[in-house]
Design an enzyme around this catalytic site. Sequence first.
Site, PDB file in Angstrom:
ATOM      1  N   SER A 213       4.573  -3.354  -1.016  1.00  0.00           N
ATOM      2  CA  SER A 213       5.232  -4.184   0.360  1.00  0.00           C
ATOM      3  C   SER A 213       4.678  -5.526   0.536  1.00  0.00           C
ATOM      4  O   SER A 213       5.207  -6.350   1.136  1.00  0.00           O
ATOM      5  CB  SER A 213       5.207  -3.140   1.372  1.00  0.00           C
ATOM      6  OG  SER A 213       4.139  -3.227   1.852  1.00  0.00           O
ATOM      7  N   HIS A 241       9.849   1.662   0.177  1.00  0.00           N
ATOM      8  CA  HIS A 241      10.444   0.171   0.116  1.00  0.00           C
ATOM      9  C   HIS A 241      11.669   0.020  -0.810  1.00  0.00           C
ATOM     10  O   HIS A 241      12.144  -0.974  -1.256  1.00  0.00           O
ATOM     11  CB  HIS A 241       9.560  -0.708  -0.018  1.00  0.00           C
ATOM     12  CG  HIS A 241       8.633  -0.959   1.274  1.00  0.00           C
ATOM     13  ND1 HIS A 241       8.935  -1.871   2.340  1.00  0.00           N
ATOM     14  CD2 HIS A 241       7.534  -0.380   1.474  1.00  0.00           C
ATOM     15  CE1 HIS A 241       7.821  -1.951   3.266  1.00  0.00           C
ATOM     16  NE2 HIS A 241       7.071  -0.918   2.698  1.00  0.00           N
ATOM     17  N   LYS A 271      13.094   2.347   7.120  1.00  0.00           N
ATOM     18  CA  LYS A 271      13.122   0.807   6.393  1.00  0.00           C
ATOM     19  C   LYS A 271      14.812   0.688   6.297  1.00  0.00           C
ATOM     20  O   LYS A 271      15.471   0.262   7.135  1.00  0.00           O
ATOM     21  CB  LYS A 271      12.444   0.934   5.503  1.00  0.00           C
ATOM     22  CG  LYS A 271      10.919   0.837   5.623  1.00  0.00           C
ATOM     23  CD  LYS A 271      10.143   0.894   4.433  1.00  0.00           C
ATOM     24  CE  LYS A 271       8.445   0.833   5.096  1.00  0.00           C
ATOM     25  NZ  LYS A 271       8.147   1.876   5.817  1.00  0.00           N
TER      26      LYS A 271
END
Length: 421
Positions: A213, A241, A271
């Site tokens: 990230s 992610h 996310k």
Amino acid sequence: MFDADSGTETGSGTESRSQGNHGFDPTSRLAARKQRGLRRNLSPAEDVTARTRFAPDPQGERPDFEGEGEKKLVFAANNYLGLAADGRIQRAAAEAAREVGTGAGASRLVTGDTRLHRALERDLADAKDTERALVFSSGYAANIGTITVLNPDVVFSDELNHASIVDGCRLSDAETVVYDHVDTAALADEMAAKASGGAEDERWLLVTDSVFSMDGDIAPLEALCDVAERHGAWIMVDEAHATGLYSDGGGIVQHEGLSDRVDVQLGTLSKALASQGGYVAGDEALVELLVNEARSFAYSTGLAPPAVGAAREALRLAREDKTREALWSNVERLREGLESLGYEVLGQTQVLPVLVGDRGDALALAAGLKERGIVAPAIRPPTVPAGTSRIRIAPMATHLDEDIERCLTAFEVAGEEVGLL
């Protein structure tokens, strides 16, 4: 103080405490963090869209957004597909609340296991090409729960793995071997060294993020699988992610066709899937073992039904190509634009770290961007190594063409002011 046996006063609380000071001093610790430039403050947002206003940290009071001027463009969120404020997701959450309730009400091992949880888990398993999936209250809980249940003797962990992986290793009490970031040769050397002197019946676990990230780069998963399989080790990949951003809503594991070689797949719902919670996907026996032994699953209330409903609808939308295409188009335009200005942009994913180097320059650049309506924070030591301070850019699928241009213009003007261009 009052003596319960004699019924008499034995002295004041002050006198009893004078025998020693065994308390804590948060004020001094905060002051020390501030002196080192590490003091953090919350900054409440008015909403979670691509454009919003932020209020100064109100501490324990109510945030005040009045007088904060026009909304700022947010290029710092992990809401990659921009679905957190999507009406379809909101309706799915509301429908789940009406049909099932606003909270699960108990651990899923008691009464908190609903048809919604099972439906989301079936969808996740399908997207991740596994037999089954299990939803946790957070990605953090999924990581620490899974690693401690597997109870490895040795964990091989990438040096830039997420804090939840690091804490899972600590809680498991395993010997943890940290290998150089995305360096397959270094991992191979570490495993060979352990094999030459270790017990043959040790349980080995290789753990890595798929997308990192802060660097925006991708783990070399196929090569990592080769090394792990050479030694009979299990491989566990955290797709926090990456989930929802690749073909059919999968992650890097699916993008590279490795579903049958990765033993444990994890990810978050918070996310790209615009909700809350985490998941583990794998074979039936793995999930059943987690149901029975993962403390972070057993002793947590089941994920709230609105969050489950929202995540399920977000996953459905993420599996449609057009939802992802808008994000990747914005990523390409931003990367090309920043590089044409003269910036060095790391990685090869939707996370665009703009390398600055000096901590002070990164802070000045972030401040200059904010003055021009762009929210993109400076990432500095100890989060990243000294000399690699950066601005972490995270575009959303919902950013418009004019938003991208405004961001690039802000980088150009602020960069010139700071002396970076």
